[in-house]
Design a protein around this motif. Sequence first.
Motif, PDB file in Angstrom:
ATOM      1  N   ASP A   1       0.565  -1.080   0.676  1.00 45.62           N
ATOM      2  CA  ASP A   1      -0.089   0.035  -0.148  1.00 45.62           C
ATOM      3  C   ASP A   1       0.679   1.273   0.226  1.00 45.62           C
ATOM      4  O   ASP A   1       1.512   1.825   1.214  1.00 45.62           O
ATOM      5  N   TYR A   2       0.927   1.910  -0.876  1.00 40.37           N
ATOM      6  CA  TYR A   2       1.036   3.321  -1.303  1.00 40.37           C
ATOM      7  C   TYR A   2       1.485   4.610  -0.506  1.00 40.37           C
ATOM      8  O   TYR A   2      -0.255   4.210   0.136  1.00 40.37           O
ATOM      9  N   ILE A   3       1.924   5.064   0.180  1.00 37.72           N
ATOM     10  CA  ILE A   3       1.142   7.033   0.860  1.00 37.72           C
ATOM     11  C   ILE A   3       1.187   7.808  -0.127  1.00 37.72           C
ATOM     12  O   ILE A   3       2.072   8.428   0.091  1.00 37.72           O
TER      13      ILE A   3
END
Lengths: 435, 176
Positions: free
Chosen positions: B45-47
């Motif tokens: 999950d990228y921020i």
Amino acid sequence: MRPVYVVSGGVSKFTKARHDKTFQAVVKEAFEYAVADLNIDTTKFLELVDGSVASYFSDHFQRQLMSGIMAQDYLGLCPKPSHRVEGGGATGGLAFQEGWKSIASGHMDVCAVYGFETMSHVETWKGNEFIALASDVSFDFPVGGFYSGYYAMMVVRHMQEFGTTVEQMAHVSVKNHRNAYHNPYAQKRQKLTIEDVRNSTMVAWPLTRLDICVMSDGAAAVILASEEGVKRLEKAAGRTLPKIKVTGIGRGTDAMRMSDRPHKKVPLLSFEKESDYKNLKYPGIHSFRAGRSAAIQAYKHAGIKNPIAELDFVELHDAYTSSEIQTYEDLGLCRYGQGGELAVSGKTFMPGVDYGLKLKEKPICPVNPSGGLIACGHPVGATGLMQAVFALWQLQNTIGKHFKDPALQIKNAKKGLIHSHAGTGTYVTVSILEA
Amino acid sequence: MSKKISDRVEETTEGTILYNVPFPKNIESLKELSPIIIKQPYAIDYIHSYGQDSPWFAGLSNKKLLGTKCTACGYVFATPKLSCMECGKECDWVELPQEGKVHSFTVCYFGAEAFLHETPFILGLIEFEGANTLLLTRLVGLDPQEASLKWVGMKVKAKFRRKSQFKPTDVYFIPA
Ligand SMILES: [Zn+2]
């Protein structure tokens, strides 16, 4: 700057999956072929070479960062200088030119440029997703990121602007697949008809599966040298080497987002006039400004005025049949808007090959005699170097030897162009090679 | 067109977990061993920050279509850029008209894995009165089977998702 010569090259057979070897070992196949073709022992060559350039596009296809150094150590090139080059689909063309710079600047006398891509470690649709990440992940990718879709929108505009037809595009597919029939390195060696191309599965309207190149595993390597370097290699080889010189280098860029492409005036080649393009807004999304920019520089460097008459062949980046037609125009093989007509004219076909088509004119400048990306495959980091190797063999008159079939050898080839192109025309390189 | 019946079983990445493989008695024959191919899952999950472009997404959630305009040369970007590509100066936010024309389009029958389940879908590039650049969007409300060059130049209008996802698909276009 010093003159730069291409002295040898090698290509691994491009194929859907090379599960039998890791990428380093596939690079070694191409590298060793190039060294062996010089008649120099590998250990001896490792003493003679000054350094290298590594060409590969993706880190996430293999989930491996720093693949370049892993190829470098596997080849036995450590601790010599090297660096990695990346520029999407143009990675190979950029790496070739980085090798050229290393020699031209005097930094090296012998430079090995090797390229590779391993695309088989993910499933096709995940691979398409990875490639689509080479579009703006804030504004473009989430809308439905798909490179074939992007190119389809570009050619729809080309059709709208210039009347280009899907049948004209299909001619490119028939030509390139048929050429590759004689190229043992190619992934798809097929005799097709226009109907085959049009009846093939629709991927992104109006592009069918046979309008689009495939993903591959593969590697390619070229060896570049200065005058000094050639002498060094000739001494070790005990023979004189054919001198194939790089006489022109050009590059260009354009905005990543197609939506950002401007609508202005055409940068003209010497045979064009402003009045040719009175109502044309350029490049829009129908043309590749980066390709035109690269061509202008390379032609100026090489002194080329009338490309289709002066070039004996072109190996260009036909990831899509449509982009071959668009690139004819960027490279000035014809004027903007005439690419479709050129594609069906016969001028860009090989002499002596039966395409099963009625072509009005004789070949004058074969385009993608090797079969191009459409038929050879497109292991991204290797692709631009594959073009350099095939161009070198054309100019050395050694296609028959390397392909074990002389059909694709262009008689008396003296001057060739290679063209490498990154996603939707963001980075483009043009290099001119002369015998 | 008659529907083709497939004569292939679909390949998948489902597989059996294997804890051992045969090994030859003779070590010299090891180079003949078939490659061992394993599955390596990878998820993250990228921020992801939209940074200076964030107001564009805030606009969509408030049914506003924003662009940017160069403070120096007046160039108008329909997909926002806060730095002018033409002259290098700063751009300001402006509101775009919610009607435009189809500049180009395609119907995607395949796609990236993330969008495969949405195929066939239509991508369009939209041109707006007074803007110098285009906007990539989904075209909705058209029959993919009817794709033709007649769609180029078609008048379209923006529609917004009621429940924003803060993605560029919060806006899409339908025939006006
Ligand atoms: Zn400006």
